[in-house]
Scaffold this active site. Structure first.
Site, short mmCIF file in Angstrom:
data_model
loop_
_atom_site.label_atom_id
_atom_site.label_comp_id
_atom_site.label_asym_id
_atom_site.label_seq_id
_atom_site.Cartn_x
_atom_site.Cartn_y
_atom_site.Cartn_z
N LYS A 223 -13.80 -15.55 -6.23
CA LYS A 223 -12.38 -15.91 -6.18
C LYS A 223 -11.69 -14.93 -5.26
O LYS A 223 -11.86 -13.71 -5.39
CB LYS A 223 -11.73 -15.86 -7.56
CG LYS A 223 -10.24 -16.26 -7.50
CD LYS A 223 -9.59 -16.29 -8.86
CE LYS A 223 -9.27 -14.91 -9.37
NZ LYS A 223 -8.43 -14.97 -10.59
N ARG B 10 -8.07 -19.58 -17.45
CA ARG B 10 -9.22 -18.77 -17.83
C ARG B 10 -8.79 -17.45 -18.45
O ARG B 10 -9.45 -16.90 -19.32
CB ARG B 10 -10.18 -18.57 -16.66
CG ARG B 10 -9.72 -17.74 -15.46
CD ARG B 10 -9.83 -16.26 -15.70
NE ARG B 10 -9.98 -15.51 -14.48
CZ ARG B 10 -9.55 -14.27 -14.29
NH1 ARG B 10 -8.86 -13.65 -15.25
NH2 ARG B 10 -9.77 -13.63 -13.17
N GLN C 87 2.44 -16.16 -17.32
CA GLN C 87 1.17 -16.23 -18.04
C GLN C 87 1.37 -16.23 -19.56
O GLN C 87 0.52 -16.75 -20.30
CB GLN C 87 0.28 -15.05 -17.63
CG GLN C 87 -1.03 -14.94 -18.36
CD GLN C 87 -1.99 -16.07 -18.08
OE1 GLN C 87 -2.07 -16.55 -16.96
NE2 GLN C 87 -2.72 -16.51 -19.09
N ASN D 241 10.05 -8.09 -24.50
CA ASN D 241 9.87 -8.09 -23.06
C ASN D 241 10.80 -7.05 -22.43
O ASN D 241 11.91 -6.81 -22.93
CB ASN D 241 10.18 -9.48 -22.47
CG ASN D 241 9.71 -9.61 -21.02
OD1 ASN D 241 8.54 -9.41 -20.73
ND2 ASN D 241 10.62 -9.90 -20.12
N THR E 13 -3.80 -5.46 -17.68
CA THR E 13 -4.30 -4.34 -16.89
C THR E 13 -5.59 -4.72 -16.18
O THR E 13 -6.62 -4.91 -16.82
CB THR E 13 -4.51 -3.11 -17.79
OG1 THR E 13 -3.25 -2.72 -18.32
CG2 THR E 13 -5.10 -1.95 -17.00
N ASP E 14 -5.52 -4.82 -14.85
CA ASP E 14 -6.67 -5.24 -14.06
C ASP E 14 -6.76 -4.49 -12.74
O ASP E 14 -7.41 -4.93 -11.80
CB ASP E 14 -6.61 -6.75 -13.80
CG ASP E 14 -5.33 -7.16 -13.07
OD1 ASP E 14 -4.50 -6.28 -12.76
OD2 ASP E 14 -5.15 -8.36 -12.82
#
Length: 321
Positions: free
Chosen positions: A67, A111, A139, A160, A221-222
């Site tokens: 991807k 996903r 998301q 939020n 967190t990516d």
């Protein structure tokens, strides 16, 4: 090569199909029948964008690919486009020839929510009733819908950074037939399942905000430096992940490891729980935490399912390469 454009995706994949594809690929990873390639993720110095590649090979599923895409933070305000943009490319593992190009924006949302839902099914307490949401962006709505399908939810509470975004999340809760309440972070102790889905670079959810027995699914967190929860929370929890290497390098675990609170050996793959080689949750008071960094194999598995359905329905576009 088959092309499945972004506009066609919504009619070709369901949350259930996404869940099944992600659950199977997590199991294959834990059985060492599938593996991810090292992630490339870069700040490109243009439009404040983060761009990169996630790929892998699933021997069990016969899926090879990557991807390409990332995060353009000004898309929505400048162009009316969602900030996350991506495309999935699949290749024939027998020949290396390109097999498909698939719009990846909705797939990424599905996903990601599916991975969170898999963790809820396998790690949350059976009597979990209250969903806590940290984050109310694009998301979060996918996350909430997927979570509700895995538990007997009776209420949604949410916090939020920008409270004006919460009413829209409340509308999604109402569509699902659930009461909704905006709370401060101290109020998260009411939640049985907490989903964090922000792009924060500083911890928001602290250890004191989480009650015993809670399951956390940390999905934002990516990237190196990102952080949604206090590192001390991982030291209190039994930690699971999609892939240990990513969790420790770009996930929530990067901070707990840097502070010496946990080590690699303290983190288990969710696939091991699915396969039955890890017991998962072992008590009602145990805090479980899923560190979902998002692996390339998730994207490939869902994209492969989409291509198969698109061909069956006659909506995939075939081109010569």
């Amino acid at each position: 090569m088959w092309i499945v454009p972004e506009a066609a995706i919504a009619d070709l994949v369901s949350r259930e199909a996404s869940f099944d594809a992600v659950e199977k690929v997590f199991a294959a990873m834990a059985a060492r029948d599938a593996y991810n390639f090292p992630v490339v993720r870069e700040a490109i110095g243009h439009e404040d964008a983060l761009y990169g590649f996630k790929g892998g090979f699933d021997r069990a599923g016969g899926t090879l690919g990557l991807k390409a895409g990332g995060y353009w933070p000004h898309n929505l305000e400048k162009r009316g486009l969602i900030n996350h943009q991506s495309t999935v490319f699949l290749f024939d593992p027998d020949t290396g020839k390109p097999a498909a190009m698939v719009g990846g924006n909705l797939l990424t949302a599905l996903r990601t929510a599916a991975a969170s839902a898999v963790s809820i099914r396998h790690l949350a307490r059976p009597d979990a009733k209250v969903i806590g949401m940290i984050g109310a962006g694009h998301q979060s709505h996918f996350q909430l819908r997927a979570a509700v399908e895995q538990m007997q939810a009776e209420k949604v509470i949410a916090w939020n950074m920008h409270p004006d975004m919460l009413p829209k999340l409340g509308e999604t809760a109402a569509e699902l037939g659930l009461p909704f309440e905006a709370v401060d972070l101290d109020g998260m102790t009411e939640a049985d399942v907490i989903i964090t889905i922000t792009s924060s670079f500083a911890p928001t959810l602290m250890a004191d905000h989480v009650a015993p027995g809670t399951h956390l699914t940390c999905m934002g967190t990516d990237t190196k430096g990102k952080q949604e929860v206090e590192a001390a929370l991982l030291a209190r929890a039994t930690v699971f992940c999609d892939e240990v290497a990513q969790s420790t390098s770009i996930g929530e675990a990067q901070h707990a490891i840097a502070e010496g609170l946990i080590s690699d050996s303290d983190i288990a793959e969710i696939g091991a729980v699915i396969n039955g080689t890890h017991p998962g949750r072992q008590s009602a008071d145990e805090i479980t935490l899923f560190d979902g960094t998002g692996v390339g194999l998730q994207d490939l598995a869902v994209a492969a399912a989409v291509v198969e359905t698109a061909i069956e329905k006659g909506v995939a576009i075939e081109v010569e390469m």
